[in-house]
Design a protein around this motif. Structure first.
Motif, mmCIF file in Angstrom:
data_model
loop_
_atom_site.group_PDB
_atom_site.id
_atom_site.type_symbol
_atom_site.label_atom_id
_atom_site.label_comp_id
_atom_site.label_asym_id
_atom_site.label_seq_id
_atom_site.Cartn_x
_atom_site.Cartn_y
_atom_site.Cartn_z
ATOM 1 N N LEU A 41 -46.384 42.654 14.941
ATOM 2 C CA LEU A 41 -47.174 43.338 13.470
ATOM 3 C C LEU A 41 -45.010 43.763 12.536
ATOM 4 N N TRP A 42 -45.017 45.012 13.895
ATOM 5 C CA TRP A 42 -43.616 45.529 12.721
ATOM 6 C C TRP A 42 -42.352 44.461 13.382
ATOM 7 N N LEU A 43 -42.114 43.636 13.749
ATOM 8 C CA LEU A 43 -41.745 42.071 14.364
ATOM 9 C C LEU A 43 -41.460 41.024 13.404
ATOM 10 N N ASP A 44 -43.124 41.017 12.891
ATOM 11 C CA ASP A 44 -43.285 39.937 11.862
ATOM 12 C C ASP A 44 -42.385 40.637 10.317
ATOM 13 N N GLU A 45 -42.967 42.393 9.982
ATOM 14 C CA GLU A 45 -43.032 42.361 8.588
ATOM 15 C C GLU A 45 -41.033 42.563 8.314
ATOM 16 N N ALA A 46 -40.331 42.849 10.030
ATOM 17 C CA ALA A 46 -38.277 42.696 9.813
ATOM 18 C C ALA A 46 -38.309 40.958 9.409
ATOM 19 N N LYS A 47 -39.044 40.244 10.242
ATOM 20 C CA LYS A 47 -38.659 38.968 9.787
ATOM 21 C C LYS A 47 -39.266 38.614 8.922
ATOM 22 N N ARG A 48 -40.005 38.879 8.014
ATOM 23 C CA ARG A 48 -40.276 38.411 6.182
ATOM 24 C C ARG A 48 -39.800 39.539 5.720
ATOM 25 N N ALA A 49 -39.260 40.317 5.324
ATOM 26 C CA ALA A 49 -38.157 41.093 4.904
ATOM 27 C C ALA A 49 -36.861 40.284 4.781
ATOM 28 N N GLY A 50 -36.310 39.837 5.701
ATOM 29 C CA GLY A 50 -35.103 39.274 5.485
ATOM 30 C C GLY A 50 -34.372 40.028 6.201
ATOM 31 N N LEU A 51 -34.400 40.764 7.689
ATOM 32 C CA LEU A 51 -33.261 41.497 7.800
ATOM 33 C C LEU A 51 -33.050 40.820 9.396
ATOM 34 N N ALA A 52 -31.621 40.538 9.065
ATOM 35 C CA ALA A 52 -30.518 39.526 10.162
ATOM 36 C C ALA A 52 -31.332 40.250 11.652
ATOM 37 N N GLU A 53 -31.060 39.045 12.673
ATOM 38 C CA GLU A 53 -32.024 39.340 13.889
ATOM 39 C C GLU A 53 -33.380 40.578 14.336
ATOM 40 N N PRO A 54 -33.915 40.134 13.433
ATOM 41 C CA PRO A 54 -34.945 41.364 13.987
ATOM 42 C C PRO A 54 -35.601 41.455 14.934
ATOM 43 N N ASN A 55 -35.651 40.489 16.236
ATOM 44 C CA ASN A 55 -35.270 40.726 17.312
ATOM 45 C C ASN A 55 -34.099 41.281 18.181
ATOM 46 N N ALA A 56 -34.189 41.451 17.741
ATOM 47 C CA ALA A 56 -32.383 42.394 18.378
ATOM 48 C C ALA A 56 -32.979 43.586 18.038
ATOM 49 N N MET A 57 -32.532 44.013 20.110
ATOM 50 C CA MET A 57 -33.093 45.915 20.211
ATOM 51 C C MET A 57 -31.856 46.183 21.417
ATOM 52 N N VAL A 58 -31.775 47.064 20.992
ATOM 53 C CA VAL A 58 -30.175 48.144 22.455
ATOM 54 C C VAL A 58 -31.379 48.707 23.407
ATOM 55 N N LEU A 59 -31.081 47.543 23.679
ATOM 56 C CA LEU A 59 -30.945 48.107 25.638
ATOM 57 C C LEU A 59 -30.453 48.385 26.003
ATOM 58 N N ALA A 60 -30.857 50.086 26.752
ATOM 59 C CA ALA A 60 -30.423 51.121 27.666
ATOM 60 C C ALA A 60 -30.578 50.676 28.702
ATOM 61 N N THR A 61 -29.975 51.109 29.508
ATOM 62 C CA THR A 61 -29.870 51.404 31.118
ATOM 63 C C THR A 61 -28.984 52.491 31.936
ATOM 64 N N ALA A 62 -29.097 52.396 33.410
ATOM 65 C CA ALA A 62 -28.041 53.626 33.688
ATOM 66 C C ALA A 62 -27.720 52.671 34.918
ATOM 67 N N GLY A 63 -26.578 52.702 36.398
ATOM 68 C CA GLY A 63 -26.951 52.131 37.400
ATOM 69 C C GLY A 63 -26.930 53.482 38.360
ATOM 70 N N ALA A 64 -26.629 53.114 39.612
ATOM 71 C CA ALA A 64 -27.216 53.978 40.911
ATOM 72 C C ALA A 64 -26.340 55.358 40.616
ATOM 73 N N ASP A 65 -25.188 55.226 39.706
ATOM 74 C CA ASP A 65 -24.487 56.589 39.894
ATOM 75 C C ASP A 65 -24.390 57.625 38.324
ATOM 76 N N GLY A 66 -26.202 56.856 37.482
ATOM 77 C CA GLY A 66 -26.716 57.397 36.741
ATOM 78 C C GLY A 66 -25.615 57.605 35.393
ATOM 79 N N MET A 67 -24.641 56.826 35.750
ATOM 80 C CA MET A 67 -23.954 56.097 34.449
ATOM 81 C C MET A 67 -25.013 55.364 33.895
ATOM 82 N N PRO A 68 -25.291 55.555 31.857
ATOM 83 C CA PRO A 68 -25.904 55.205 31.728
ATOM 84 C C PRO A 68 -25.062 53.970 30.483
#
Length: 223
Positions: A41-68
């Motif tokens: 629902l929120w993705l659809d509303e972001a698209k209708r609002a004309g936001l650039a790249e509404p499906n863009a997301m900030v992906l956070a990960t961490a390695g085996a050493d714990g470094m994010p």
């Protein structure tokens, strides 16, 4: 050449940079029955609002050493099973995911004073799912996936251009470009999904779906 602004002056502006969030609210009664329906629902509303790249997301990960690490990727699949994105399996993010098997992704819809965060375990999607999405990619993007040694140090831009040229020659006579063996999708299988709506005076609405032994429950968090 004119002198630029003083660094100290620029730094001093940061504390005064402020936006009053008064564009909306979020109540428990407004939430969809499931986290994925609410996210759609929120993705659809972001698209209708004309936001650039509404499906863009900030992906956070961490390695085996714990470094994010964090970076922006595009969500390409959403259903009850989870949230899907595609990448090179030899990339830094994939190495992190294989080591920790956990990830968090945030959709920053600044124009709507909203964000949604999905956090949980990860799994590779099936070869069939990868193939289905791959077929929808532009040919140039397909060739780029073959040419790019993602996250690996390269000598310069000419090396990348040469690699792409080699791939273009390799598949010049091919009607379709096959999926590289080192490329595919990851699915984040949510355990927590939070929906954040900015409110006036920083009294934001934060509602989250949390997976428990008895299923999903909705909780309100302090702003």
């Amino acid at each position: 050449m004119a002198d630029g602004p003083d660094v100290a002056d620029i730094t001093l502006e940061l504390p005064s940079m402020r936006v009053s969030y008064e564009t909306g609210a979020l109540s428990e009664a407004e939430l969809a029955d499931t986290w994925h329906e609410q996210l759609q629902l929120w993705l659809d509303e972001a698209k209708r609002a004309g936001l650039a790249e509404p499906n863009a997301m900030v992906l956070a990960t961490a390695g085996a050493d714990g470094m994010p690490s964090s970076r922006t990727v595009l969500a390409k699949g959403l259903d009850a099973r989870g949230l899907v994105f595609f990448t090179n399996y030899t990339s830094a993010k994939s190495h992190d995911l294989m080591a920790a098997r956990y990830a968090s992704a945030t959709f920053p819809w600044y124009g709507l004073h909203r964000q949604a965060t999905v956090r949980g375990t990860v799994e590779k999607v099936s070869a069939a799912e990868t193939a289905a999405y791959w077929a929808k990619r532009p040919r140039g993007s397909q060739l780029g996936a073959w040419a790019s040694p993602q996250s690996i140090v390269v000598s310069g831009r000419p090396a990348l251009e040469a690699a792409l040229a080699n791939v273009e020659r390799r598949f010049a006579d091919a009607e379709t470009v096959p999926v590289p063996p080192h490329w595919g999708g990851w699915r984040i299988q949510p355990e927590v999904v939070e929906f954040w709506q900015g409110r006036r005076d920083r009294m934001h609405d934060r509602l989250r779906f949390k997976l428990t032994r008895d299923g999903w429950k909705v909780e309100r968090l302090g702003p």
